[in-house]
Design a protein around this motif. Structure first.
Motif, PDB file in Angstrom:
ATOM      1  N   ASN A   1       3.316  54.502 -13.081  1.00 35.67           N
ATOM      2  CA  ASN A   1       3.412  53.986 -11.708  1.00 35.67           C
ATOM      3  C   ASN A   1       2.913  52.555 -11.616  1.00 35.67           C
ATOM      4  OD1 ASN A   1       2.761  57.225 -11.070  1.00 35.67           O
ATOM      5  ND2 ASN A   1       4.367  56.282  -9.824  1.00 35.67           N
ATOM      6  N   ALA A   2       2.976  51.831 -12.727  1.00 37.88           N
ATOM      7  CA  ALA A   2       2.554  50.421 -12.750  1.00 37.88           C
ATOM      8  C   ALA A   2       1.070  50.280 -12.402  1.00 37.88           C
ATOM      9  CB  ALA A   2       3.430  49.580 -11.828  1.00 37.88           C
ATOM     10  N   SER A   3       0.301  51.251 -12.840  1.00 42.18           N
ATOM     11  CA  SER A   3      -1.112  51.289 -12.490  1.00 42.18           C
ATOM     12  C   SER A   3      -1.746  52.411 -13.314  1.00 42.18           C
ATOM     13  CB  SER A   3      -1.183  51.559 -10.983  1.00 42.18           C
ATOM     14  OG  SER A   3      -2.300  52.291 -10.636  1.00 42.18           O
ATOM     15  N   LEU A   4      -3.059  52.376 -13.481  1.00 39.50           N
ATOM     16  CA  LEU A   4      -3.746  53.487 -14.139  1.00 39.50           C
ATOM     17  C   LEU A   4      -4.480  54.294 -13.080  1.00 39.50           C
ATOM     18  CD1 LEU A   4      -5.420  51.861 -17.305  1.00 39.50           C
ATOM     19  CD2 LEU A   4      -3.048  52.526 -16.949  1.00 39.50           C
ATOM     20  N   ASP A   5      -4.544  55.578 -13.288  1.00 37.94           N
ATOM     21  CA  ASP A   5      -5.304  56.408 -12.369  1.00 37.94           C
ATOM     22  C   ASP A   5      -6.800  56.138 -12.563  1.00 37.94           C
ATOM     23  OD1 ASP A   5      -5.023  58.811 -10.462  1.00 37.94           O
ATOM     24  OD2 ASP A   5      -6.662  59.372 -11.808  1.00 37.94           O
ATOM     25  N   PRO A   6      -7.587  56.197 -11.495  1.00 40.71           N
ATOM     26  CA  PRO A   6      -9.038  55.948 -11.633  1.00 40.71           C
ATOM     27  C   PRO A   6      -9.702  56.831 -12.694  1.00 40.71           C
ATOM     28  CG  PRO A   6      -8.435  56.018  -9.322  1.00 40.71           C
ATOM     29  CD  PRO A   6      -7.206  56.378 -10.092  1.00 40.71           C
ATOM     30  N   MET A   7      -9.211  58.062 -12.859  1.00 43.33           N
ATOM     31  CA  MET A   7      -9.791  58.957 -13.866  1.00 43.33           C
ATOM     32  C   MET A   7      -9.561  58.395 -15.273  1.00 43.33           C
ATOM     33  SD  MET A   7      -9.078  63.034 -14.211  1.00 43.33           S
ATOM     34  CE  MET A   7      -8.380  63.041 -12.576  1.00 43.33           C
ATOM     35  N   VAL A   8      -8.418  57.733 -15.457  1.00 46.72           N
ATOM     36  CA  VAL A   8      -8.117  57.151 -16.766  1.00 46.72           C
ATOM     37  C   VAL A   8      -9.083  55.999 -17.060  1.00 46.72           C
ATOM     38  CG1 VAL A   8      -6.333  56.001 -18.145  1.00 46.72           C
ATOM     39  CG2 VAL A   8      -5.711  57.883 -16.630  1.00 46.72           C
TER      40      VAL A   8
END
Lengths: 380, 365
Positions: B242-249
């Motif tokens: 999604n053109a972004s990393l999830d905060p958990m990642v």
């Protein structure tokens, strides 16, 4: 093989050509016609009374979503309908030309700026023509009148940014806007109250056409050249970004398109920027990058200058370098290309006091609520 | 004004600030399974358990070295098959007291299918270690990197055959977009094509896997955020579909950077945080997030960043870290770049750091 991140001449030229064409189109279209005196378009002397009619509103949705102007056509306002349909066609054409170029070149590094500017502008025209159709048949054409901008306006406010990737949420916001002839200088600052984060911006705008310039239009139509420098610090994350940008933008008083659209306006702007990201880690150095600026908006004037008045607008901004970032349409694909959407409201209670409310949705949710104070009466 | 409020409400509902949350959470369940009197838990979710029960377990490895804990309700042999394993990988099994258990290697259908039979006691924990014999030898090695196969999946064997010819390649590090639309028949074809490789293929997803059937990815391959260490060098491949990393990642990455401190560390993801051609913006949806990630990688002394998404080849530097975009798997190519289908061959050495990064062009376009 490397591709140095520099502003490319073809991108600049392409973007400027698009801006010029779009603005020429707007202004040519905006010449006052003999049958529509300026006063009527401003809504002051020539007050327009309109009713909401269900059939045209329905037609503006189906088939109006695809055939812009259908609402006005059903309402019997064929000229306005034709103009909106033409704008839709131009918008679709621009998007198709840009999209085709992007597809054929595989988004080539050498040619990607102009087609993306075409796509964004085309989508903007497409969206604006549909909203105008809907506005016009849904009781638009109201008799609002633009209030002049004050020589000095100051905002003190609160900002909220929800981005789960950053710790900040609460901001103190201060902005000012001072007119010096046809030039506006606007410093602003956002300071996080719960994190170490500061964003400072200085914007200078030269009004080339419109109220207060050497070429007044007699309504809210205008053309402006804006330059800005922004410095945004993220000490906790080890970087700071400095951005320089220039944008050519215009606003068209939609009353020039038809009486039913009086009291509304559309905006389009294109520009380029360059940013330097400085990383605090020793050895990480800095990265130089470029950005395409593209923005379109639709808005309405509210009230009259001697009463509660102001304006409200909704907009799309293609930039990805603000707090807001670009929107994700959901959990599926589609992220990464689009910028963000927003809504902005300026409302004045008389000559001195006002409020401002702003909402933006992109990678983050941003809100701003401010108290406006105006000094020095009214100028441009 | 009513319309304005409706618009704002619609945008707020439609807009998603954490689109990858659900699939990131699914990563936590990878490698844990039980059924038919057997249960297994693979450390770090480094392998997907495709089936369990009837005295056998089938897995797909997402890392060169696996450690798992196995438990059986009955004493006797358990057949273990690991696809996408390192060629020549050996399995060691120990009981809870550390005593070795009998392991019988079985023939796999190809180099990347490892089969074993393990004699396990009843109701006792068994620790399984699967690794090639030289996994603990700290020395340099080569791997291939590629991304963006998509519509070229039916003819990707050209690329895979060329990788097979390249001497000394230990595995392929992939930056996602293996399929075009995420159709089930595409996944079937992908599994067939991956079987043509002589080395394992470790990958995250791209934006195209999000078009449909993402569950299929999890079912077949397991985690979309992968971290492993091999021969003293660390590798992290994370999901930016999604053109972004999830905060958990970001939390996981923080730990992986700490863990890899002092090692050679290669980082990969699908979207480049920053597109070298800024006006195109084939990059993260937020430039501030991009800068945050790059500052984090620079602070963590990452040696190399690898990206896909842009269907060409770029070599540049981000936050002082060498960066390569290699989207030459065959998807609609960027024109006028004189590149075509290609992959990268990269040398890493725990003592010397990052070695040469070469581009291998694949004929046939």
């Amino acid at each position: 093989m490397s591709a140095p991140p520099v502003v490319r001449v073809n991108s600049i030229a392409g973007a400027l050509v698009i801006v010029a064409l779009a603005l020429m189109g707007q202004l040519a279209w905006a010449q006052p016609g003999p049958d529509r005196p300026v006063a009527a378009r401003q809504g002051g002397a020539g007050k327009v009374t309109r009713k909401v009619r269900l059939l045209p509103v329905g037609a503006a949705i189906v088939p109006g979503l695809l055939l812009h102007g259908a609402g006005h056509y059903v309402a019997g306002e064929r000229d306005v309908a034709r103009r909106l349909f033409v704008v839709e066609g131009v918008g679709l054409g621009m998007a198709a030309v840009g999209g085709t170029q992007l597809l054929v070149t595989g988004a080539s590094r050498h040619f990607s700026g102009p087609p993306i500017a075409l796509i964004v502008s085309g989508v903007g025209l497409f969206g604006m023509s549909w909203l105008a159709d809907l506005y016009g048949v849904a009781g638009g054409g109201h008799s609002a009148e633009a209030g002049g901008a004050a020589p000095l306006e100051v905002e003190a406010g609160y900002g909220y940014v929800y981005d789960p990737r950053f710790a900040y949420r609460q901001f103190a916001v201060a902005e000012a806007s001072a007119w010096l002839g046809s030039t506006r200088v606007a410093p602003s600052v956002w300071v996080a109250l719960d994190d170490d984060n500061q964003r400072m911006r200085l914007e200078g705008t030269r009004r080339l056409v419109g109220a207060g310039s050497a070429r007044p239009t007699g309504d809210v139509s205008r053309v402006e050249l804006t330059g800005a420098v922004t410095h945004h610090r993220y000490p906790g994350h080890g970087f700071a970004v400095t951005t320089g940008e220039v944008m050519l933008g215009g606003r068209l008083d939609m009353g020039r398109v038809g009486d039913s659209l009086a009291g509304s306006f559309t905006e389009l702007g294109l520009g380029l920027g360059a940013e330097v990201t400085n990383y605090y880690t020793p050895g990480a150095g800095a990265n130089l990058g470029e950005l395409l600026l593209a923005r379109f908006a639709c808005g309405v004037l509210i009230g009259r200058p001697d009463r509660v008045h102001g304006e409200a607008s909704i907009y799309y901004d293609h930039r990805r370098d603000t707090f807001t970032g670009g929107i994700s349409p959901g959990t599926g694909p589609g992220s990464g290309f689009a910028g963000f959407f927003g809504a902005d409201l300026h409302l004045y209670m008389g000559a001195r006091w006002g409020v401002r409310a702003l909402f933006e949705q992109g990678a983050a949710r941003v809100a701003n609520l401010g108290l406006l104070m105006r000094f020095g009466g009214s100028s441009p | 004004m009513k319309g304005l409020f409706v618009f704002v409400a619609a945008v707020f509902i439609a807009g998603c600030v954490r689109p990858a949350e659900e699939r990131t959470l699914e990563d936590l369940d990878v490698g844990i399974a039980e059924g038919g009197g057997l249960s297994i838990e693979v450390d770090g979710g480094a392998a997907q358990v495709r089936s369990i029960g009837g005295g056998s377990i089938q897995m797909w490895a997402q890392a060169p070295v696996l450690r798992a804990r196995l438990r059986s309700t009955a004493e006797g042999p358990v057949a273990i098959a690991v696809e996408n394993c390192m060629p020549g990988a050996e399995l060691r099994a120990r009981d809870a007291g550390g005593l070795p258990l009998e392991v019988t290697p079985r023939a796999g259908e190809r180099a990347t299918v490892c089969r074993f039979e393990v004699s396990v006691p009843a109701e006792a924990d068994v620790v399984l270690d699967l690794a090639p014999p030289d996994a603990d030898v700290i020395e340099g090695f080569r791997f291939a990197a590629m991304g963006d196969i998509q519509t070229a999946l039916p003819r990707v064997e050209d690329v895979f055959e060329r990788i097979n010819q390249e001497p000394g390649i230990r595995f392929v590090f992939s930056m996602g977009d293996l399929v075009e639309d995420g159709r089930l028949d595409e996944y079937d074809l992908l599994v067939e094509k991956l079987a043509l490789l002589d080395v394992p293929y470790f990958s995250t997803i791209g934006n195209h896997e999000l078009r449909a059937n993402l569950d299929r990815w999890h079912d077949l391959f397991g985690r979309i955020n992968v971290h492993f260490t091999f021969k003293g060098s660390a590798f992290s491949i994370v999901d930016s579909g999604n053109a972004s990393l999830d905060p958990m990642v970001y939390d996981w990455l923080d730990g992986w950077l700490d863990e890899a401190a002092g090692s050679v560390h290669v980082f990969g993801t699908h979207y480049p945080p920053i597109d070298p051609v800024g006006v195109r913006q084939g990059s993260f949806r937020s430039r501030k997030e991009a800068a945050k990630l790059l500052a984090m990688l620079a602070g963590g002394k990452v040696d190399l960043t690898l990206y896909g998404h842009i269907h060409s080849y770029y070599a540049y530097s981000n936050a002082g870290i060498p960066a390569f975009i290699s989207g030459g798997g065959g998807a609609l190519p960027e024109k006028f770049d004189d590149i075509g289908r290609h992959f990268l061959v990269i040398e890493v050495d725990p003592d010397l750091g990052l070695g040469a990064v070469g581009v291998v062009r694949v004929e046939g376009d």
